[in-house]
Enzyme design. Structure first.
Site, PDB file in Angstrom:
ATOM      1  N   LYS A  11     107.349   7.236  64.133  1.00 20.25           N
ATOM      2  CA  LYS A  11     106.473   7.776  65.604  1.00 20.25           C
ATOM      3  C   LYS A  11     107.280   8.943  65.987  1.00 20.25           C
ATOM      4  O   LYS A  11     106.870   9.689  66.906  1.00 20.25           O
ATOM      5  CB  LYS A  11     106.489   6.274  66.109  1.00 20.25           C
ATOM      6  CG  LYS A  11     105.104   5.684  65.157  1.00 20.25           C
ATOM      7  CD  LYS A  11     104.887   4.845  67.348  1.00 20.25           C
ATOM      8  CE  LYS A  11     103.860   4.160  65.833  1.00 20.25           C
ATOM      9  NZ  LYS A  11     102.274   3.423  66.927  1.00 20.25           N
ATOM     10  N   LYS A  13      93.184   5.551  52.098  1.00 23.30           N
ATOM     11  CA  LYS A  13      92.993   4.611  51.906  1.00 23.30           C
ATOM     12  C   LYS A  13      91.619   3.386  53.266  1.00 23.30           C
ATOM     13  O   LYS A  13      91.421   4.940  53.938  1.00 23.30           O
ATOM     14  CB  LYS A  13      94.120   4.011  52.416  1.00 23.30           C
ATOM     15  CG  LYS A  13      93.981   2.316  52.334  1.00 23.30           C
ATOM     16  CD  LYS A  13      95.385   1.830  53.146  1.00 23.30           C
ATOM     17  CE  LYS A  13      95.641   1.417  54.934  1.00 23.30           C
ATOM     18  NZ  LYS A  13      96.716   0.287  54.729  1.00 23.30           N
ATOM     19  N   LYS A  32      91.411  -0.132  58.234  1.00 23.83           N
ATOM     20  CA  LYS A  32      90.446  -0.320  59.712  1.00 23.83           C
ATOM     21  C   LYS A  32      90.478   0.440  61.370  1.00 23.83           C
ATOM     22  O   LYS A  32      89.470   0.094  62.275  1.00 23.83           O
ATOM     23  CB  LYS A  32      91.279  -1.862  60.448  1.00 23.83           C
ATOM     24  CG  LYS A  32      92.003  -2.271  60.262  1.00 23.83           C
ATOM     25  CD  LYS A  32      92.498  -3.571  61.073  1.00 23.83           C
ATOM     26  CE  LYS A  32      93.467  -4.322  60.666  1.00 23.83           C
ATOM     27  NZ  LYS A  32      94.606  -4.141  60.552  1.00 23.83           N
TER      28      LYS A  32
HETATM   29  P1  ATP Z   1      95.617   0.378  59.390  1.00 27.17           P
HETATM   30  O1  ATP Z   1      94.151   1.158  59.189  1.00 27.17           O
HETATM   31  O2  ATP Z   1      95.122   0.043  61.323  1.00 27.17           O
HETATM   32  O3  ATP Z   1      97.006   0.410  59.311  1.00 27.17           O
HETATM   33  P2  ATP Z   1      95.247  -1.845  57.617  1.00 27.17           P
HETATM   34  O4  ATP Z   1      93.954  -1.935  57.327  1.00 27.17           O
HETATM   35  O5  ATP Z   1      95.884  -1.374  56.734  1.00 27.17           O
HETATM   36  O6  ATP Z   1      95.765  -1.802  59.329  1.00 27.17           O
HETATM   37  P3  ATP Z   1      96.998  -4.055  58.013  1.00 27.17           P
HETATM   38  O7  ATP Z   1      96.449  -5.146  59.252  1.00 27.17           O
HETATM   39  O8  ATP Z   1      98.119  -3.012  58.079  1.00 27.17           O
HETATM   40  O9  ATP Z   1      95.931  -3.349  58.055  1.00 27.17           O
HETATM   41  O10 ATP Z   1      97.504  -4.715  56.406  1.00 27.17           O
HETATM   42  C1  ATP Z   1      96.638  -6.468  56.027  1.00 27.17           C
HETATM   43  C2  ATP Z   1      97.341  -6.225  54.747  1.00 27.17           C
HETATM   44  O11 ATP Z   1      95.689  -5.877  53.995  1.00 27.17           O
HETATM   45  C3  ATP Z   1      98.199  -6.016  54.836  1.00 27.17           C
HETATM   46  O12 ATP Z   1      98.538  -6.723  53.251  1.00 27.17           O
HETATM   47  C4  ATP Z   1      97.753  -4.575  53.515  1.00 27.17           C
HETATM   48  O13 ATP Z   1      98.420  -4.254  52.497  1.00 27.17           O
HETATM   49  C5  ATP Z   1      96.594  -5.255  53.526  1.00 27.17           C
HETATM   50  N1  ATP Z   1      95.232  -3.590  53.221  1.00 27.17           N
HETATM   51  C6  ATP Z   1      95.099  -2.900  54.222  1.00 27.17           C
HETATM   52  N2  ATP Z   1      94.430  -2.244  53.844  1.00 27.17           N
HETATM   53  C7  ATP Z   1      93.971  -2.303  52.360  1.00 27.17           C
HETATM   54  C8  ATP Z   1      92.953  -1.603  51.647  1.00 27.17           C
HETATM   55  N3  ATP Z   1      93.071  -0.183  51.750  1.00 27.17           N
HETATM   56  N4  ATP Z   1      93.162  -1.746  49.922  1.00 27.17           N
HETATM   57  C9  ATP Z   1      93.899  -2.681  50.065  1.00 27.17           C
HETATM   58  N5  ATP Z   1      94.820  -3.426  50.921  1.00 27.17           N
HETATM   59  C10 ATP Z   1      95.035  -3.558  52.113  1.00 27.17           C
END
Ligand code: ATP
Ligand code: LTN
Length: 329
Positions: free
Chosen positions: A111, A193, A196
């Site tokens: 950041k 990836k 969300k």
């Molecule tokens: P953002 O997209 O806002 O960065 P995120 O969807 O990656 O958020 P986190 O809250 O950072 O979500 O992650 C929660 C858990 O879900 C972590 O253990 C992360 O590794 C897992 N995770 C998130 N996205 C994926 C994905 N596309 N495939 C597999 N595991 C995931």
């Protein structure tokens, strides 16, 4: 039984990627480990949050975790903001963390490098709070995504430093990073990836999406023009992603699915994946509705908070003794 702990930030709605990569692992771990899962809402406020949304996301998250199969009889589920011991130990560990260490943590570093403004002091020091979350419970293992591994390593360093300076106090934890299904890809851009915070909702399956809408998203997932169903992440990332999703939802091995689809086209394959996602979400959302209707969330969290609180009280008392912070006889 070894103890395992992980936290999730209630910053948005959960996706199928979160389920496959994280939640389904927690469910699998609950039989083997003394598992503690908590909602890291004090971490969520390191960036601005809308209070109504934060409250809603937090309750949804708890209900979804339960709907996904976390069993409150086996797992201790609690909410960080109800345990002031975390911020207390967080402060103590902040006083054991060096500026240089925190400056090397990627979130803050990225950041700052991007020249973002409005970075809070909380975002800078949150890895010390995360260390407190972990060390408070003497966790042996901490399952996290790749991006969080660095923070568990900081927790290890802080545990060792504290033990060295003040005598044996904390268990030194180990990170666990998942190997399979660790990365479900966006349906619209299968080299990115599924996330969300994606701007394009067609790329992401939200666990609370209408099942029919989710099926449509699978039907319009980006694939390729090769016309064969093979697991080949390099040349067929879209098809490989769908294979991973189907395999993880159905339990059928990828090579068995590939065999069944020899000589068949993408249309039929997508229909099956779409149906599997439809069925999974329908079942999950039914359970989610039952959990909301049963009105047991408050009870489950109150019990989890109380159990976690007893452990946390003991640990903070011990730490204060070691530091000379308790003076009353
Ligand atoms: P953002 O997209 O806002 O960065 P995120 O969807 O990656 O958020 P986190 O809250 O950072 O979500 O992650 C929660 C858990 O879900 C972590 O253990 C992360 O590794 C897992 N995770 C998130 N996205 C994926 C994905 N596309 N495939 C597999 N595991 C995931
Ligand atoms: N920082 C993590 C969430 C988190 C956590 C923890 C994970 C807070 N405290 C303790 C494991 C252990 C995140 O941003 N996903």
């Amino acid at each position: 039984m070894k103890r395992m702990l992980s936290g999730v930030k209630p910053t948005g709605r959960l996706t199928l990627g979160n389920y496959i990569g994280a939640i389904s692992q927690f469910v699998a771990f609950q039989d083997e480990y003394d598992l503690y899962i908590f909602i890291a809402n004090m971490h969520a406020i390191t960036v601005p949050q809308d209070s109504k949304e934060l409250r809603r996301n937090t309750r949804d998250l708890i209900a979804l975790y339960l709907a996904c199969g976390l069993d409150p009889q086996k797992v201790t589920l609690f909410v960080q903001s109800y345990l002031p011991q975390h911020t207390e130990l967080g402060w103590i560990l902040t006083c054991h963390s060096y500026m240089g260490e925190l400056q090397r943590m990627t979130q803050y570093k990225d950041k700052t490098a991007k020249g973002e403004t409005g970075i809070t002091a909380g975002l800078f020091t949150y890895p010390s709070l995360m260390a407190a979350d972990i060390l408070m419970y003497d966790a042996d293992y901490v399952p996290v995504g790749m991006d969080q591994k660095q923070h568990v390593e900081l927790a290890r360093n802080l545990a060792e430093r504290f033990n060295h300076r003040h005598g044996e106090t904390f268990v030194v934890p180990e990170p666990i990073v998942p190997t399979v299904g660790a990365k479900i890809m966006s349906l619209q851009n299968p080299t990115k990836k599924m996330s969300k915070s994606d701007d394009n909702p067609k790329g992401t399956i939200d666990l609370l999406d209408e099942p029919a809408v989710a099926r449509k998203k699978i039907m319009s997932a980006v694939t390729d023009s090769l016309g064969v169903i093979h697991y080949d992440v390099e040349n067929q990332p879209g098809i490989s992603n769908l294979l991973t999703i189907l395999s993880r939802l159905s339990g059928e091995a990828i090579e068995d699915i590939v065999k069944r689809y020899e000589g068949k086209g993408y249309g039929d394959f997508k229909k099956e994946v779409g149906q599997a996602v439809f069925d999974f979400l329908t079942q999950l959302q039914n359970k989610y509705q039952q959990i909301i209707a049963a009105g047991q969330i408050d009870e489950i969290i109150a019990a989890g908070n109380a159990k976690a609180g007893r452990i946390a009280d003991k640990k903070v008392a011990k730490v204060k003794r070691k530091l000379g912070l308790n003076i009353l006889k």
